[in-house]
Write a protein that holds these residues in place. Sequence first.
Motif: not given
Length: 292
Positions: A104, A109, A155-156, A159
């Motif tokens: 990541y 990210y 985390l997505v 981002r």
Amino acid sequence: MYHTWMRYFTPGPVHQQLGLVCLGVGLQHGLLPTVGPRTLDHHVAVVISAGSGWFREPDGRRTAVTAPALLWLTPGVPHHYGPDPAGGWDESFVDFAGPATATYTELGYIEPHRPVVPLSDTAAPRAAVGRIARAARRGNPLLEVETGAAVHELLVALRRARADTNAEGDPVLGALARDAFQPLSVAEHAARHGMTPAELRAAVRRGAGCSPKDYLLAIRLGRAKELLVATELPVAAVARRVGYEDPAYFSRLFTRRVGTAPVRFRAQQGRAVPGGWSNRIPDPEHPPTIST
């Protein structure tokens, strides 16, 4: 005065193999006490949804923090931060670790070198934190797997929520995806955007975490798989549809990246998909509506 709720977890060795594990979650607001100086051995994402404060970096620089914002706390790096004593702030935090953090970070990210990240909105990250908090009920047999999965989602969401991310998507990546099936070199793609190849590489690395060549290849191979599975087009025709005039080169490339030859991939998928072949080439931009 401040309010705080937090839970901490200790995932076992088997759960560590999931790649990401959640070590803790917290929801706090008000005149919170200053944190640090301290150094941790794991990652923490601190989402500031209201209020303002400050963050002091290891070199002594003090950065103003204004919501909505994200604080990245990374392993082995000292940090020191806190809300303004007059108004405080609202924060949620998630502690996490695992080997997937390296990937990541490589993909952009997680940003160890940018500990304070302005966000455009905190709704989606807070929803992911909320899922962790709900999974944290005592006695939940799925605790480690549910919370680990939600860290991936967080985390997505973080981002996507970065203030420097276009809500409609990166225009360079969008244009590359649109032109992915044309037989163009990376230099030719760059020229179309008035960029040098180095500038295009930097833009794609920043937006997608990979090189332009790998970004285009992933799109081409994904489309090739769709055509192999859903149509009876010869492999040579599939190759041309996704930008390769030389079917032998396409077959070698497909085999190397996918792990099986195009013909074998089609046979494997054809046996698994009921209903036989379609006489329509699927349009990935307009999936069918599934009625119940």
